[in-house]
Design a protein around this motif. Structure first.
Motif, PDB file in Angstrom:
ATOM      1  N   GLN A   1       0.839  -1.192   0.000  1.00 35.35           N
ATOM      2  CA  GLN A   1       0.000   0.000   0.000  1.00 35.35           C
ATOM      3  C   GLN A   1       0.882   1.253   0.000  1.00 35.35           C
ATOM      4  OE1 GLN A   1      -3.502  -0.246   0.065  1.00 35.35           O
ATOM      5  NE2 GLN A   1      -3.079  -2.439  -0.193  1.00 35.35           N
ATOM      6  N   PRO A   2       0.678   2.167  -0.930  1.00 36.63           N
ATOM      7  CA  PRO A   2       1.549   3.350  -1.003  1.00 36.63           C
ATOM      8  C   PRO A   2       1.441   4.264   0.211  1.00 36.63           C
ATOM      9  CG  PRO A   2      -0.292   3.548  -2.545  1.00 36.63           C
ATOM     10  CD  PRO A   2      -0.336   2.153  -1.992  1.00 36.63           C
ATOM     11  N   GLN A   3       0.316   4.223   0.915  1.00 41.31           N
ATOM     12  CA  GLN A   3       0.180   5.130   2.059  1.00 41.31           C
ATOM     13  C   GLN A   3       0.840   4.575   3.312  1.00 41.31           C
ATOM     14  OE1 GLN A   3      -2.202   3.310   0.795  1.00 41.31           O
ATOM     15  NE2 GLN A   3      -3.499   2.397   2.411  1.00 41.31           N
ATOM     16  N   ASN A   4       1.264   3.299   3.282  1.00 38.67           N
ATOM     17  CA  ASN A   4       1.885   2.694   4.473  1.00 38.67           C
ATOM     18  C   ASN A   4       3.385   2.984   4.526  1.00 38.67           C
ATOM     19  OD1 ASN A   4      -0.510   1.650   5.341  1.00 38.67           O
ATOM     20  ND2 ASN A   4      -0.108  -0.446   4.614  1.00 38.67           N
ATOM     21  N   PRO A   5       3.979   2.926   5.703  1.00 36.90           N
ATOM     22  CA  PRO A   5       5.438   3.095   5.786  1.00 36.90           C
ATOM     23  C   PRO A   5       6.138   2.067   4.924  1.00 36.90           C
ATOM     24  CG  PRO A   5       4.458   3.066   7.980  1.00 36.90           C
ATOM     25  CD  PRO A   5       3.373   2.708   7.025  1.00 36.90           C
ATOM     26  N   ASN A   6       7.124   2.491   4.159  1.00 35.02           N
ATOM     27  CA  ASN A   6       7.900   1.593   3.311  1.00 35.02           C
ATOM     28  C   ASN A   6       7.024   0.763   2.365  1.00 35.02           C
ATOM     29  OD1 ASN A   6      10.606   2.238   4.360  1.00 35.02           O
ATOM     30  ND2 ASN A   6       9.840   1.318   6.250  1.00 35.02           N
ATOM     31  N   TYR A   7       5.890   1.309   2.036  1.00 33.63           N
ATOM     32  CA  TYR A   7       4.947   0.655   1.109  1.00 33.63           C
ATOM     33  C   TYR A   7       4.608  -0.760   1.577  1.00 33.63           C
ATOM     34  CZ  TYR A   7       5.640   4.490  -2.162  1.00 33.63           C
ATOM     35  OH  TYR A   7       5.673   5.729  -2.738  1.00 33.63           O
ATOM     36  N   ASN A   8       4.518  -0.937   2.844  1.00 27.19           N
ATOM     37  CA  ASN A   8       4.200  -2.255   3.394  1.00 27.19           C
ATOM     38  C   ASN A   8       2.748  -2.614   3.132  1.00 27.19           C
ATOM     39  OD1 ASN A   8       6.656  -3.094   4.500  1.00 27.19           O
ATOM     40  ND2 ASN A   8       6.353  -1.864   6.341  1.00 27.19           N
ATOM     41  N   PRO A   9       2.445  -3.906   3.081  1.00 32.81           N
ATOM     42  CA  PRO A   9       1.045  -4.311   2.915  1.00 32.81           C
ATOM     43  C   PRO A   9       0.274  -4.102   4.204  1.00 32.81           C
ATOM     44  CG  PRO A   9       2.427  -6.237   3.246  1.00 32.81           C
ATOM     45  CD  PRO A   9       3.359  -5.070   3.162  1.00 32.81           C
ATOM     46  N   ASN A  10      -1.045  -4.213   4.104  1.00 29.03           N
ATOM     47  CA  ASN A  10      -1.890  -4.247   5.298  1.00 29.03           C
ATOM     48  C   ASN A  10      -2.083  -5.702   5.712  1.00 29.03           C
ATOM     49  OD1 ASN A  10      -2.481  -1.576   5.928  1.00 29.03           O
ATOM     50  ND2 ASN A  10      -4.103  -1.463   4.384  1.00 29.03           N
ATOM     51  N   LEU A  11      -2.154  -5.934   6.988  1.00 34.25           N
ATOM     52  CA  LEU A  11      -2.505  -7.241   7.537  1.00 34.25           C
ATOM     53  C   LEU A  11      -3.927  -7.125   8.084  1.00 34.25           C
ATOM     54  CD1 LEU A  11       0.786  -7.881   9.594  1.00 34.25           C
ATOM     55  CD2 LEU A  11       0.293  -8.518   7.227  1.00 34.25           C
ATOM     56  N   LEU A  12      -4.794  -8.028   7.623  1.00 37.01           N
ATOM     57  CA  LEU A  12      -6.191  -7.984   8.096  1.00 37.01           C
ATOM     58  C   LEU A  12      -6.409  -9.202   8.994  1.00 37.01           C
ATOM     59  CD1 LEU A  12      -7.892  -7.097   4.670  1.00 37.01           C
ATOM     60  CD2 LEU A  12      -7.133  -5.539   6.461  1.00 37.01           C
ATOM     61  N   LEU A  13      -6.469  -8.941  10.283  1.00 42.47           N
ATOM     62  CA  LEU A  13      -6.645 -10.009  11.270  1.00 42.47           C
ATOM     63  C   LEU A  13      -8.121 -10.080  11.629  1.00 42.47           C
ATOM     64  CD1 LEU A  13      -5.097 -11.949  13.291  1.00 42.47           C
ATOM     65  CD2 LEU A  13      -5.322 -10.097  14.931  1.00 42.47           C
ATOM     66  N   THR A  14      -8.745 -11.230  11.387  1.00 42.58           N
ATOM     67  CA  THR A  14     -10.172 -11.383  11.684  1.00 42.58           C
ATOM     68  C   THR A  14     -10.352 -12.344  12.850  1.00 42.58           C
ATOM     69  OG1 THR A  14     -10.743 -10.980   9.375  1.00 42.58           O
ATOM     70  CG2 THR A  14     -12.429 -12.024  10.749  1.00 42.58           C
ATOM     71  N   ILE A  15     -11.059 -11.877  13.852  1.00 45.44           N
ATOM     72  CA  ILE A  15     -11.333 -12.678  15.055  1.00 45.44           C
ATOM     73  C   ILE A  15     -12.839 -12.937  15.099  1.00 45.44           C
ATOM     74  CG2 ILE A  15     -11.151 -12.724  17.579  1.00 45.44           C
ATOM     75  CD1 ILE A  15      -8.442 -12.254  16.764  1.00 45.44           C
ATOM     76  N   PRO A  16     -13.273 -14.170  15.278  1.00 41.97           N
ATOM     77  CA  PRO A  16     -14.720 -14.445  15.313  1.00 41.97           C
ATOM     78  C   PRO A  16     -15.329 -13.962  16.623  1.00 41.97           C
ATOM     79  CG  PRO A  16     -13.488 -16.452  15.727  1.00 41.97           C
ATOM     80  CD  PRO A  16     -12.475 -15.396  15.380  1.00 41.97           C
TER      81      PRO A  16
END
Lengths: 312, 433
Positions: free
Chosen positions: A135-150
């Protein structure tokens, strides 16, 4: 008008006025205490450490170990066994692993004093993880991690997340490679995270949860927490380099302990080198569930997800 | 401020006042520690618009005072602590606490009765109504006092009782670090302070010149505020000052001795107070009582004034007291490591955060060094054509006593920081006549 004050006296007075001073004071003395520490995790044998405290200004970095204690462990009220001393204050129950749902109590007899503590091993929280594109808006163009908890189904649940990485670096260009291991603070704007240790990141709509983030247990339904991190994921290409995510479910008392440690760490007046840390800090005790002593005995479960592993 | 006085008749007098006050207080500090920079800011803005009417009705041996007061208070207190060189903008973020508006209305009646020359009885009833953020607080505040000259011009006894309600709280930090006291208002969650005080005393005159008195008091207080543990911690987004406080009770007991010598040439005053002030909060200090930050067990004040002539005088003030209490760690230890994983086969490295944990057995467990200082001032007046001019030469802390402003630990040593040693001053005043 005559003041009756010579110029010499006046300059002397002005010189004294500009002084501020530091004066050493005697530090109050108090008796030492015993400290019992231990963390139960189903992937490790049951163990704990016993030490004594030191005066706050002592130059020693090694706490006196207690080598002659008699330590017993109970599981669900039944005697599980006596722990064996392994040196440096460590006591262990060989080949005995705590089980989820088990209630574990330890009693350490040191002379006439008996220290005790108890905790229950929680289940491991189920979760899924999705890694997005960079993701360009993240530091160092890092990806987002999407953690889903039930949803927690009405059961209390205390979940923490942390990141760690191993990375090679050189002090000078072309110099020998050194290995660096460290934790990485989660960065997020999620409303599902507890802001008790959040610091707003400069120029980004993200908060830094140093050193680890706590999911707010008030939100019991299903939740997806997006977060990222600072260390560039593309930097970790060499064999041996890696970035890991750790998701942990801890007991209620362990949750209280972790939170109190983070608050105390950020409120300490003095840093590791004896210099000023936070001059505006508050005095803060860390939580203890040990009777007749200090320290903490708690339980958790954890699962690791490898986010990046170098192969070059 | 505008004031209007009116005399209705030989017995009834009225005084009405309309006033506006605007108070601003700001402290901003930047402290560079070994590995980090901290920016601290505390602000206090109080704006009051007030109308009050006071009546005095004389009835011969008695007097009735009654009236009303209506005030709109606007409070904007905030205390912020951010970390990092770049954090200037953090201190001024718009989502810091919005101002608090308190509507304060008061009715009162005080009755003074002198059945005999040597007996004075006074009773009063005050009623306060506070409205803040949709919440209403109200309370009656009775007061009674008795003064009886048992042996006229020689000795007498006095006693008093009062209930009070106060909508301003003082927040103090108990740590060794910089003092960050803050005045904050009531809110819809934080009620006004309430107190009950009893006092009894004897007083008299010795050889017609020396006035003396001894009073004993006890005071109980409810709805006091203290920071929660870690409460003055680094500002978290969305956290406001009232998210960091706990509400509890307090008590204060003491005896006060006073000796006073009035006179034209020489006058002096000696006062000594022995007191103890404690706090008890359910969330603090394991619910056990602890000394208040400003509990000063002994407090001595000695002042004297000598007039060389009608226009030249010398004043001296000596003050000495215990320094108050702060919280200090008595032991340190290593705690259980945090669940931070460094997967090199070496297991956990969470001990970096827990390797040096401080143990504070009790809140406010260390008494600050004893405080004392002497101030001197010399005043010379002269009549001029258009008025009176006065020169004042003063010296604060004449013998430059290094009183502790705050305590801190540095280079593994406990130290005190002194801010004000000897301070001379010169002032000039002219009163037009």
């Amino acid at each position: 008008m005559r003041f009756g004050l010579s110029k010499k006296s006046l300059f002397l007075l002005l010189g004294v006025v500009s002084c501020v001073s530091e004066v050493e004071l005697p530090y109050p003395v108090s008796p030492t205490e015993y400290v019992l520490n231990g963390i139960l995790n189903p992937d490790s044998v049951i163990s704990l450490t016993l030490h004594q405290t030191l005066p706050p200004l002592a130059s020693d970095s090694v706490y006196p170990a207690v080598a002659d204690a008699r330590v017993r462990c109970y599981e669900n009220g039944e005697v599980l066994g006596e722990l064996t001393y392994r040196g440096q204050g460590r006591y262990e129950l060989p080949a005995t692993y705590p089980k989820p749902g088990g209630i574990y109590r330890v009693e350490a007899q040191v002379g006439a004093l008996t220290l005790s503590a108890q905790d229950t091993v929680p289940p491991m929280v189920p979760f899924t993880l999705e890694i997005t594109d960079r993701q360009p808006q993240n530091p160092n163009y890092n990806p987002n991690l999407l953690l889903t908890i039930p949803p927690d189904g009405g059961q209390e649940r205390f979940v923490w997340i942390s990141l760690s990485y191993i990375r090679y670096y050189s002090l000078v260009y072309g110099g020998p490679q050194l290995i660096q291991t460290s934790f990485e603070s989660p960065l997020s704007a999620s409303p599902y995270l507890d802001n008790f240790n959040a610091q707003q990141e400069f120029d980004r709509n993200l908060k830094n949860y140093r050193p680890l983030a706590r999911l707010d247990p008030a939100f019991g339904g299903e939740k997806t927490i997006p977060f990222t991190f600072m260390v560039g994921i593309t930097w970790l290409r060499q064999l041996g380099e890696r970035l890991d995510l750790h998701v942990m479910q801890v007991s209620r008392s362990h949750d209280r302990y972790i939170k109190s440690v983070v608050v105390a760490f950020n409120n300490r007046l003095v840093d590791e080198d004896g210099g000023f840390h936070n001059p505006f800090g508050e005095s803060t005790n860390t939580y203890s569930n040990v009777t007749n002593g200090l320290g903490f005995f708690g339980a958790m479960q954890s699962r690791k997800v490898v986010l990046q592993e170098g192969t070059e | 401020m505008a004031r209007w006085n009116h005399v209705f008749g030989p017995r009834l007098f009225k005084n009405s006042t309309l006033s506006y006050t605007n108070y601003r207080f700001l402290i901003e500090a930047r402290m560079r520690a070994a590995n980090e920079t901290y920016r601290f800011r505390t602000t206090s803005g109080i704006t009051d618009l007030s109308y009050k009417s006071d009546f005095v009705y004389s009835l011969g041996r008695s007097e009735l005072q009654f009236g009303t007061e209506l005030t709109r208070h606007r409070f904007a207190p905030e205390i912020s602590l951010v970390q990092g060189e770049w954090a200037e903008g953090e201190l001024n973020r718009p989502e810091m606490s919005p101002p608090t508006f308190v509507l304060d209305s008061r009715l009162y009646a005080d009755y003074l009765y002198r059945p005999r020359e040597n007996l004075r009885l006074q009773g009063g009833l005050h009623y306060n109504l506070l409205r803040v953020a949709g919440r209403t607080y109200h309370g009656l505040q009775p007061r009674l006092s008795l003064n009886a000259d048992l042996w006229p011009s020689v000795a007498g006894v006095r006693a008093s009782y009062a209930q009070t309600m106060q909508f301003l709280h003082l927040l103090t930090n108990p740590s060794l670090g910089l003092p960050t006291d803050l005045w904050v208002p009531v809110t819809d969650q934080i009620p006004p302070q309430r107190a009950q005080q009893y006092s009894v005393g004897v007083y008299g005159t010795f050889r017609k010149t020396l006035q003396w008195s001894v009073d004993v008091y006890t005071k109980s207080m409810r709805h006091l505020l203290e920071y929660t543990e870690g409460g003055a911690f680094l500002t978290s987004p969305g956290q406001r000052w009232y998210d960091r406080v706990a509400v509890g009770d307090g008590a204060s007991r003491g005896v006060e001795l006073l000796l006073q010598k009035p006179g034209e040439k020489f006058s002096g005053l000696l006062s000594y107070t022995l007191s103890r002030t404690t706090r008890v909060f359910k969330e603090l200090n394991n619910g056990q009582p602890f000394p208040y930050r400003y509990d000063r067990r002994h407090a001595l004040n000695l002042s004297a004034e000598y007039h060389f002539t009608r226009r030249r005088s010398l004043q001296a003030l000596f003050t000495a007291s215990n320094g108050g209490f702060v919280t200090i760690a008595t032991q340190r230890f290593a705690g259980a490591p945090l669940p931070l994983f460094f997967d090199r086969g070496s297991g956990w490295r969470g001990d970096w955060f827990t390797g040096k944990l401080d143990y504070f057995p009790q809140r406010n467990n260390l008494e600050m060094p004893f405080y004392h200082r002497l101030d001197l001032s010399y005043q010379a007046s002269k009549q001029k054509r258009k008025g009176t001019r006065t020169w004042t030469l003063a010296v604060y802390n004449v013998y430059s006593q290094r009183n502790a402003f705050y305590l801190f630990v540095h280079d593994n040593r406990l130290k005190k920081f002194t801010l004000f040693p000897i301070i001379p001053s010169v002032s000039y005043a002219f009163r037009f006549e």
